[in-house]
Design a protein around this motif. Structure first.
Motif, PDB file in Angstrom:
ATOM      1  N   LEU A 122     -36.266  -6.549  -3.683  1.00  0.00           N
ATOM      2  CA  LEU A 122     -36.263  -7.853  -4.577  1.00  0.00           C
ATOM      3  C   LEU A 122     -35.777  -6.621  -5.905  1.00  0.00           C
ATOM      4  O   LEU A 122     -36.409  -5.661  -5.539  1.00  0.00           O
ATOM      5  CB  LEU A 122     -37.473  -8.722  -5.410  1.00  0.00           C
ATOM      6  CG  LEU A 122     -37.073  -9.343  -6.638  1.00  0.00           C
ATOM      7  CD1 LEU A 122     -36.256  -9.996  -6.279  1.00  0.00           C
ATOM      8  CD2 LEU A 122     -38.035  -9.752  -7.511  1.00  0.00           C
ATOM      9  N   GLN A 168     -36.832  -1.813  -7.260  1.00  0.00           N
ATOM     10  CA  GLN A 168     -36.532  -2.623  -5.927  1.00  0.00           C
ATOM     11  C   GLN A 168     -38.530  -2.594  -5.774  1.00  0.00           C
ATOM     12  O   GLN A 168     -39.870  -1.977  -5.066  1.00  0.00           O
ATOM     13  CB  GLN A 168     -36.761  -1.529  -4.638  1.00  0.00           C
ATOM     14  CG  GLN A 168     -35.732  -0.973  -4.579  1.00  0.00           C
ATOM     15  CD  GLN A 168     -34.350  -2.260  -4.637  1.00  0.00           C
ATOM     16  OE1 GLN A 168     -34.334  -2.367  -3.256  1.00  0.00           O
ATOM     17  NE2 GLN A 168     -32.771  -2.118  -5.282  1.00  0.00           N
ATOM     18  N   SER A 217     -41.361 -13.246   2.320  1.00  0.00           N
ATOM     19  CA  SER A 217     -40.207 -13.635   1.588  1.00  0.00           C
ATOM     20  C   SER A 217     -40.707 -13.306  -0.092  1.00  0.00           C
ATOM     21  O   SER A 217     -42.106 -13.886  -0.704  1.00  0.00           O
ATOM     22  CB  SER A 217     -39.848 -14.761   1.648  1.00  0.00           C
ATOM     23  OG  SER A 217     -40.241 -15.610   1.381  1.00  0.00           O
ATOM     24  N   ARG A 277     -41.196  -4.797  -3.346  1.00  0.00           N
ATOM     25  CA  ARG A 277     -41.486  -5.901  -2.053  1.00  0.00           C
ATOM     26  C   ARG A 277     -42.654  -6.600  -1.970  1.00  0.00           C
ATOM     27  O   ARG A 277     -44.033  -5.379  -2.763  1.00  0.00           O
ATOM     28  CB  ARG A 277     -41.424  -5.101  -1.234  1.00  0.00           C
ATOM     29  CG  ARG A 277     -41.952  -3.428  -0.339  1.00  0.00           C
ATOM     30  CD  ARG A 277     -41.169  -2.972   0.381  1.00  0.00           C
ATOM     31  NE  ARG A 277     -42.420  -1.604   0.752  1.00  0.00           N
ATOM     32  CZ  ARG A 277     -42.528  -0.662   0.349  1.00  0.00           C
ATOM     33  NH1 ARG A 277     -41.748   0.007  -1.018  1.00  0.00           N
ATOM     34  NH2 ARG A 277     -43.403   0.125   0.810  1.00  0.00           N
ATOM     35  N   LEU A 329     -44.479 -12.346  -9.788  1.00  0.00           N
ATOM     36  CA  LEU A 329     -43.221 -12.703  -8.796  1.00  0.00           C
ATOM     37  C   LEU A 329     -44.098 -13.535  -7.785  1.00  0.00           C
ATOM     38  O   LEU A 329     -45.666 -13.329  -7.217  1.00  0.00           O
ATOM     39  CB  LEU A 329     -43.648 -10.847  -8.069  1.00  0.00           C
ATOM     40  CG  LEU A 329     -42.646 -10.510  -9.012  1.00  0.00           C
ATOM     41  CD1 LEU A 329     -43.141  -8.642  -8.475  1.00  0.00           C
ATOM     42  CD2 LEU A 329     -41.593 -10.159  -9.323  1.00  0.00           C
ATOM     43  N   SER A 378     -40.052 -13.457  -4.035  1.00  0.00           N
ATOM     44  CA  SER A 378     -39.522 -14.008  -5.738  1.00  0.00           C
ATOM     45  C   SER A 378     -39.837 -13.805  -7.019  1.00  0.00           C
ATOM     46  O   SER A 378     -40.933 -13.703  -7.042  1.00  0.00           O
ATOM     47  CB  SER A 378     -39.143 -15.461  -5.281  1.00  0.00           C
ATOM     48  OG  SER A 378     -39.804 -16.591  -4.863  1.00  0.00           O
TER      49      SER A 378
END
Length: 221
Positions: free
Chosen positions: A216, A191, A118, A193, A136, A120
């Motif tokens: 994200l 985007q 994941s 990732r 990040l 964030s």
């Protein structure tokens, strides 16, 4: 004539002894394959072949061991491998005067793909401000071996950076990778990732197993 004949026999025996002694240092068995990469819970089979006549040989292992046999090929097999630190070795005794047989260890690498990956933004919620720096974070859950892990950072289809790890743990661990970015006006709607890739070498699965985070979406004011 008889003395000469016995002399030849004696020299032949000495020659054979020298040959065996030299072979002993290398241990006269061959593993096929010489090393294996196995997914946790997967199956494995490796042959051990003796290259000289022997009295007995076998496999020593906490799983799938093979008792002493006079066969020239013995196979180590496990249908559900779940022992992370397994160190199987094939052994052979080709000289009855040796109390301890020689042995060759099989290198076993067990891997596990992450349960989840994941992405964030650290300590931030809501839109980002243009010109400000943000961090990040990529969270990788339950992966092994981490020394074979590479985290790749993408913005859209562009590779921004890669993160590797020096941890030598062979059992599953949680890892965190971080990347600093500076928000720009062009980043609005971008985007981001991260991908967790396990590169296990030529003997591992091809292409390397990869688990990707959900994207994200950046919002920049």
């Amino acid at each position: 004539m008889l003395q000469r004949f016995f002399g030849c026999v004696y020299l032949s025996a000495v020659s054979q002894l020298v040959t065996l002694t030299g072979t002993q240092a290398k241990c006269p068995v061959q593993l096929s394959p010489k090393s294996v990469v196995v997914e946790y819970g997967g199956s494995v089979a490796v042959n051990c072949t003796a290259s000289v006549p022997h009295y007995w040989m076998g496999w020593e292992a906490s799983e799938g061991g093979v008792d002493k046999t006079r066969d020239s090929v013995v196979t180590w097999t496990v249908s559900d491998l779940r022992e992370w630190d397994i160190k199987p070795f094939c052994y052979v005794n080709y000289d009855i005067t040796h109390d301890i047989p020689c042995q060759v260890e099989l290198l076993v690498t067990i891997y596990k793909t992450p349960d989840s990956v994941s992405i964030s933004i650290v300590n931030h919620k809501g839109p980002m401000k243009e010109g400000k720096q943000y961090e990040l974070q990529c969270d990788i859950k339950d992966v092994a071996p981490v020394q074979n892990l590479t985290v790749k950072w993408y913005k859209g289809q562009t590779l921004l950076s890669q993160t590797t790890f020096t941890d030598t743990s062979i059992t599953p661990v949680n890892e965190v990778a971080k990347l600093l970015i500076t928000a720009g006006r062009a980043d609005d709607g971008a985007q981001y990732r991260c991908e967790a890739e396990l590169d296990l070498g030529a003997e591992g699965p091809q292409p390397p197993p990869t688990v990707t985070s959900k994207p994200l979406s950046a919002e920049v004011n």
